[in-house]
Design an enzyme around this catalytic site. Sequence first.
Site, PDB file in Angstrom:
ATOM      1  N   ARG A 236       0.792  -1.002   0.073  1.00 41.75           N
ATOM      2  CA  ARG A 236      -0.104  -0.092  -0.163  1.00 41.75           C
ATOM      3  C   ARG A 236       0.880   1.365  -0.098  1.00 41.75           C
ATOM      4  O   ARG A 236       1.930   1.334   0.800  1.00 41.75           O
ATOM      5  CB  ARG A 236      -0.975  -0.197   1.346  1.00 41.75           C
ATOM      6  CG  ARG A 236      -2.190  -0.846   1.141  1.00 41.75           C
ATOM      7  CD  ARG A 236      -3.050  -0.161   0.160  1.00 41.75           C
ATOM      8  NE  ARG A 236      -4.311  -0.966   0.052  1.00 41.75           N
ATOM      9  CZ  ARG A 236      -4.555  -2.018  -0.969  1.00 41.75           C
ATOM     10  NH1 ARG A 236      -3.509  -2.278  -1.888  1.00 41.75           N
ATOM     11  NH2 ARG A 236      -5.794  -2.563  -0.944  1.00 41.75           N
ATOM     12  N   GLU A 265      -2.732   8.144  -5.899  1.00 41.81           N
ATOM     13  CA  GLU A 265      -2.458   7.649  -7.167  1.00 41.81           C
ATOM     14  C   GLU A 265      -3.880   8.091  -8.024  1.00 41.81           C
ATOM     15  O   GLU A 265      -4.949   8.265  -7.646  1.00 41.81           O
ATOM     16  CB  GLU A 265      -2.870   6.087  -7.138  1.00 41.81           C
ATOM     17  CG  GLU A 265      -1.649   5.511  -6.439  1.00 41.81           C
ATOM     18  CD  GLU A 265      -1.519   4.017  -6.276  1.00 41.81           C
ATOM     19  OE1 GLU A 265      -0.714   3.275  -5.761  1.00 41.81           O
ATOM     20  OE2 GLU A 265      -2.722   3.535  -6.465  1.00 41.81           O
ATOM     21  N   HIS A 284       0.479   0.701 -10.033  1.00 42.03           N
ATOM     22  CA  HIS A 284      -0.416  -0.212  -9.370  1.00 42.03           C
ATOM     23  C   HIS A 284      -0.823  -1.472 -10.122  1.00 42.03           C
ATOM     24  O   HIS A 284      -1.986  -1.781 -10.073  1.00 42.03           O
ATOM     25  CB  HIS A 284      -1.604   0.627  -8.637  1.00 42.03           C
ATOM     26  CG  HIS A 284      -2.161  -0.041  -7.442  1.00 42.03           C
ATOM     27  ND1 HIS A 284      -2.631   0.637  -6.538  1.00 42.03           N
ATOM     28  CD2 HIS A 284      -2.347  -1.218  -7.037  1.00 42.03           C
ATOM     29  CE1 HIS A 284      -3.289   0.033  -5.304  1.00 42.03           C
ATOM     30  NE2 HIS A 284      -3.044  -1.196  -5.846  1.00 42.03           N
TER      31      HIS A 284
END
Length: 319
Positions: A236, A265, A284
């Site tokens: 994370r 993000e 990601h």
Amino acid sequence: MTVADAPVAVYAALDDHVAAGVAALEAAGFRVVQAGSDDPAELAAAAGDAVALLVGYGRVDEAVLRALPGLRVVSLISQGHDNVDVAACARAGVQVAHLPPVATEEVAVHAWALTLAAVRQLPFFDRASRSASTWASRPRAIPRRLSGLEVGIVGTGRTAAAYAGLAGGHVAALRSWSRSGRPLAGATPVADLHELLATSDVVSLHLPLDDETQGIVDDAFLAAMRPGSWLVNVARGGLVDPAAVARALDSGHLAGAALDVLDKEPAAPGHPLVARDDILLTPHTAWLSAESELAYVVEQAANVIAWLQTGAVTHPVLP
């Protein structure tokens, strides 16, 4: 039951690869709306009568619960649930579901791939090879032999175990630390986190994000790491203070970092890490494969369908 009477399931800001989930929900009797937004007002405008919300990484909080007063189930497209106010949902009688571990292999492989690419300085050499003027350039941190490196794993869950399996036998030492003290097969357990940091050439993060781990990688954490070491994070983004990482890189204490996740993000302009040559970034996508992409969507919808059919989601965040 007519279409007008069907329970409504609304997709928030998920991408266009949800067709299998939409089909499964419709087959189960839902009317499906794709709002394409995490904004509470837009969710309310698109499907104010929704009983089910399928969400990605958007925030689910009191504002969303007020916007969707009939909401009874929130289904996430990840195992992490730090974007959801679970307590508020529980007070409102809303069940929160997350995914089973459908991408453990992908995430572990991605973490190991980032490790190898970082220590071998592949991004630097990729850039250098594209011009005769830089062909013979060398990075600030010269690659080291893999078999001489010591790797520290922070966290001992499924992904950490798979990462340890990939690294085992290839490095000089493999150590692990977790808050619970749970050991990791193939790794030597270390009771003190700072001891792990001080003895590792690579530190790979495999922790959930919660109040205790938020910003755990701060100036003190980085100062405890071995000089010239690398940081890897596929867990994370909120685990890492980006400004602290930038300072550690500027001082030369860190050789570099390889990150699949960021604190925000996508990264906003001026983010302290995105323009650096000593940072390897992926967007990601550690979880991504053809198989996992389908499984994520199907399992997310399956939680909602289970709620409709049985009154309980299959994979609840809270038992």
